[in-house]
Design an enzyme around this catalytic site. Sequence first.
Site, PDB file in Angstrom:
ATOM      1  N   ASN A 181       9.161   4.406   3.337  1.00 28.59           N
ATOM      2  CA  ASN A 181       9.108   3.943   4.727  1.00 28.59           C
ATOM      3  C   ASN A 181      10.441   3.313   5.092  1.00 28.59           C
ATOM      4  O   ASN A 181      11.205   2.901   4.220  1.00 28.59           O
ATOM      5  CB  ASN A 181       8.040   2.847   4.872  1.00 28.59           C
TER       6      ASN A 181
ATOM      7  N   HIS B  71       5.131   4.471  12.821  1.00 31.07           N
ATOM      8  CA  HIS B  71       5.225   4.438  11.342  1.00 31.07           C
ATOM      9  C   HIS B  71       6.225   5.517  10.925  1.00 31.07           C
ATOM     10  O   HIS B  71       5.913   6.702  10.971  1.00 31.07           O
ATOM     11  CB  HIS B  71       3.822   4.711  10.786  1.00 31.07           C
TER      12      HIS B  71
ATOM     13  N   HIS C 203       8.822   7.176   8.106  1.00 28.23           N
ATOM     14  CA  HIS C 203       9.461   7.306   6.794  1.00 28.23           C
ATOM     15  C   HIS C 203      10.927   7.654   7.066  1.00 28.23           C
ATOM     16  O   HIS C 203      11.281   8.100   8.160  1.00 28.23           O
ATOM     17  CB  HIS C 203       8.725   8.361   5.956  1.00 28.23           C
TER      18      HIS C 203
ATOM     19  N   ARG D  26       0.848  -1.208   0.000  1.00 23.75           N
ATOM     20  CA  ARG D  26       0.000   0.000   0.000  1.00 23.75           C
ATOM     21  C   ARG D  26       0.882   1.256   0.000  1.00 23.75           C
ATOM     22  O   ARG D  26       1.047   1.894  -1.033  1.00 23.75           O
ATOM     23  CB  ARG D  26      -0.939  -0.038   1.223  1.00 23.75           C
ATOM     24  N   ASP D  27       1.510   1.570   1.117  1.00 22.72           N
ATOM     25  CA  ASP D  27       2.320   2.794   1.188  1.00 22.72           C
ATOM     26  C   ASP D  27       3.489   2.693   0.203  1.00 22.72           C
ATOM     27  O   ASP D  27       3.859   3.657  -0.471  1.00 22.72           O
ATOM     28  CB  ASP D  27       2.849   2.977   2.625  1.00 22.72           C
TER      29      ASP D  27
ATOM     30  N   CYS E 229       4.059   9.240   0.551  1.00 22.93           N
ATOM     31  CA  CYS E 229       2.711   9.708   0.278  1.00 22.93           C
ATOM     32  C   CYS E 229       2.775  10.701  -0.870  1.00 22.93           C
ATOM     33  O   CYS E 229       3.543  11.664  -0.824  1.00 22.93           O
ATOM     34  CB  CYS E 229       2.140  10.368   1.529  1.00 22.93           C
TER      35      CYS E 229
HETATM   36  P1  HMG Z   1     -12.750  14.610  -3.324  1.00 27.06           P
HETATM   37  O1  HMG Z   1     -12.434  14.926  -4.754  1.00 27.06           O
HETATM   38  O2  HMG Z   1     -12.815  15.727  -2.371  1.00 27.06           O
HETATM   39  O3  HMG Z   1     -14.066  13.790  -3.066  1.00 27.06           O
HETATM   40  O4  HMG Z   1     -11.672  13.530  -2.841  1.00 27.06           O
HETATM   41  P2  HMG Z   1     -15.290  13.368  -3.872  1.00 27.06           P
HETATM   42  O5  HMG Z   1     -16.220  12.822  -2.873  1.00 27.06           O
HETATM   43  O6  HMG Z   1     -15.744  14.507  -4.748  1.00 27.06           O
HETATM   44  O7  HMG Z   1     -14.763  12.183  -4.792  1.00 27.06           O
HETATM   45  C1  HMG Z   1     -14.039  12.374  -5.974  1.00 27.06           C
HETATM   46  C2  HMG Z   1     -14.215  11.130  -6.832  1.00 27.06           C
HETATM   47  O8  HMG Z   1     -13.654  10.018  -6.175  1.00 27.06           O
HETATM   48  C3  HMG Z   1     -15.685  10.788  -7.061  1.00 27.06           C
HETATM   49  O9  HMG Z   1     -15.748  10.117  -8.305  1.00 27.06           O
HETATM   50  C4  HMG Z   1     -15.959   9.804  -5.952  1.00 27.06           C
HETATM   51  O10 HMG Z   1     -17.021   8.937  -6.245  1.00 27.06           O
HETATM   52  C5  HMG Z   1     -14.654   9.034  -5.894  1.00 27.06           C
HETATM   53  P3  HMG Z   1     -16.361  10.846  -9.584  1.00 27.06           P
HETATM   54  O11 HMG Z   1     -17.756  11.180  -9.214  1.00 27.06           O
HETATM   55  O12 HMG Z   1     -15.495  12.076  -9.798  1.00 27.06           O
HETATM   56  O13 HMG Z   1     -16.201   9.834 -10.669  1.00 27.06           O
HETATM   57  N1  HMG Z   1     -14.373   8.479  -4.571  1.00 27.06           N
HETATM   58  C6  HMG Z   1     -13.877   7.263  -4.379  1.00 27.06           C
HETATM   59  N2  HMG Z   1     -13.529   6.296  -5.230  1.00 27.06           N
HETATM   60  C7  HMG Z   1     -13.049   5.156  -4.700  1.00 27.06           C
HETATM   61  N3  HMG Z   1     -12.877   4.965  -3.366  1.00 27.06           N
HETATM   62  C8  HMG Z   1     -13.208   5.924  -2.499  1.00 27.06           C
HETATM   63  C9  HMG Z   1     -13.730   7.125  -2.996  1.00 27.06           C
HETATM   64  N4  HMG Z   1     -14.128   8.257  -2.418  1.00 27.06           N
HETATM   65  C10 HMG Z   1     -14.533   9.072  -3.397  1.00 27.06           C
HETATM   66  N5  HMG Z   1     -13.017   5.726  -1.196  1.00 27.06           N
HETATM   67  C11 HMG Z   1     -10.961  11.725  -1.427  1.00 27.06           C
HETATM   68  C12 HMG Z   1     -11.701  13.045  -1.509  1.00 27.06           C
HETATM   69  C13 HMG Z   1     -10.816  11.357   0.032  1.00 27.06           C
HETATM   70  C14 HMG Z   1     -11.762  10.678  -2.170  1.00 27.06           C
HETATM   71  C15 HMG Z   1      -9.571  11.903  -2.091  1.00 27.06           C
HETATM   72  O14 HMG Z   1      -8.958  13.001  -1.497  1.00 27.06           O
HETATM   73  C16 HMG Z   1      -8.681  10.709  -1.934  1.00 27.06           C
HETATM   74  O15 HMG Z   1      -8.927   9.660  -2.483  1.00 27.06           O
HETATM   75  N6  HMG Z   1      -7.581  10.850  -1.148  1.00 27.06           N
HETATM   76  C17 HMG Z   1      -6.713   9.734  -0.879  1.00 27.06           C
HETATM   77  C18 HMG Z   1      -5.334  10.209  -0.675  1.00 27.06           C
HETATM   78  C19 HMG Z   1      -4.408   9.040  -0.376  1.00 27.06           C
HETATM   79  O16 HMG Z   1      -4.684   7.903  -0.699  1.00 27.06           O
HETATM   80  N7  HMG Z   1      -3.263   9.337   0.270  1.00 27.06           N
HETATM   81  C20 HMG Z   1      -2.311   8.341   0.608  1.00 27.06           C
HETATM   82  C21 HMG Z   1      -2.723   7.491   1.763  1.00 27.06           C
HETATM   83  S1  HMG Z   1      -2.429   8.254   3.335  1.00 27.06           S
HETATM   84  C22 HMG Z   1      -0.763   7.989   3.631  1.00 27.06           C
HETATM   85  O17 HMG Z   1      -0.057   7.525   2.798  1.00 27.06           O
HETATM   86  C23 HMG Z   1      -0.240   8.317   4.992  1.00 27.06           C
HETATM   87  C24 HMG Z   1       0.068   7.076   5.857  1.00 27.06           C
HETATM   88  O18 HMG Z   1       0.993   6.225   5.219  1.00 27.06           O
HETATM   89  C25 HMG Z   1       0.649   7.523   7.201  1.00 27.06           C
HETATM   90  C26 HMG Z   1       1.786   8.540   7.006  1.00 27.06           C
HETATM   91  O19 HMG Z   1       2.872   8.160   6.530  1.00 27.06           O
HETATM   92  O20 HMG Z   1       1.521   9.711   7.294  1.00 27.06           O
HETATM   93  C27 HMG Z   1      -1.209   6.280   6.143  1.00 27.06           C
HETATM   94 MG    MG Z   2       3.144   6.480   5.261  1.00 24.92          MG
END
Ligand code: HMG
Ligand code: MG
Length: 299
Positions: free
Chosen positions: A248, A206, A208, A16-17, A239
Amino acid sequence: MYSLPKNITIIEVGPRDGLQNEKQLVSTDAKLHFIEGLQQAGIIEMELTSFVSPKWVPQMADSKEIVAGAKKTGRQFVLTPNERGITAALEAGAYALAVFVGVSESFNKKNINKSTAESMAALKPLILDLKDRGVFVRACISTAFYCPFEGAIKPEDTIRLCQEFVEWGVDELSVADTIGMANPAESHYLFKQLKEQFPDTLITAHFHDTRKMALANIYAALQAGVDRFDASAGGLGGCPFAPGATGNVATEDVVNMMHRMEIETGIDLERLYEAIKKIETHVSNPINTGMYTLYKNRS
Ligand code: HMG
Ligand code: MG
């Protein structure tokens, strides 16, 4: 005086990450082979994939296929920030969920397009419902130490956010140095507070490894009583919404350090390298496996 644990748990976040930041799409088959190799190496907890918008993170668009194809052994998480993702993940067969939120407003906005308060308000009923249904919930706390846009984060702010999740009944807090800037003194301080204040919740670190302090930070967290660490095979990851951050901490480095200190991980280092070999031809940056040669020659 402190005593180190005899065993620790590594939560593998490579699929994933590790892969979410790869620009070039990795095939579903290659991901599943990687996951299988990691399981064969003894990994029992892993973040398999994330249910997020494919427009935001195209690499995770095959999340349903990954959940369907991966062996359901141990605790296999899927990561998601919202209701739509939770529903889809459960329908796909996920049984352990990881939600995520940033302590820093600016980062949360860039990552999830919501303020931290908006994210928390949306997550509360979802988490309460998941707990009613007996689903394991892990809360990932991003920018717990530093934010790429706001700089240093106050430990009190991170602890306050963790407190809310604990009140809602989450099983685990995975507390993240998203951009790899924390130092061992900061790691020790925050994790000691978290272990003392939330004794009934699993606390996971966690890190990085941007500034190459992740192993030192892990050792400091160990001294503070932490016995769960997220890590990514091959040191993959980052990210896409945290500029400047690298991967990581590498799982193989954590396993090696722990085994050298006679702390058990349950992971077979040789098999872990075999899993890394399965993915290394699919990722853009070369994976440094030099340490493995040293390990083989000297142990
Ligand atoms: P948005 O554009 O504000 O929201 O995004 P929306 O509700 O308008 O959705 C946009 C489109 O995405 C729509 O589709 C939704 O249906 C779809 P459209 O109508 O345009 O065709 N959608 C989805 N599709 C699949 N699965 C879903 C989903 N939700 C909406 N769950 C949103 C808001 C949260 C969706 C967007 O900002 C997003 O996907 N962000 C994810 C970012 C991400 O994955 N970041 C990396 C993970 S976190 C990380 O790595 C940190 C961590 O490792 C810890 C650390 O190191 O800090 C965990
Ligand atoms: Mg991370």
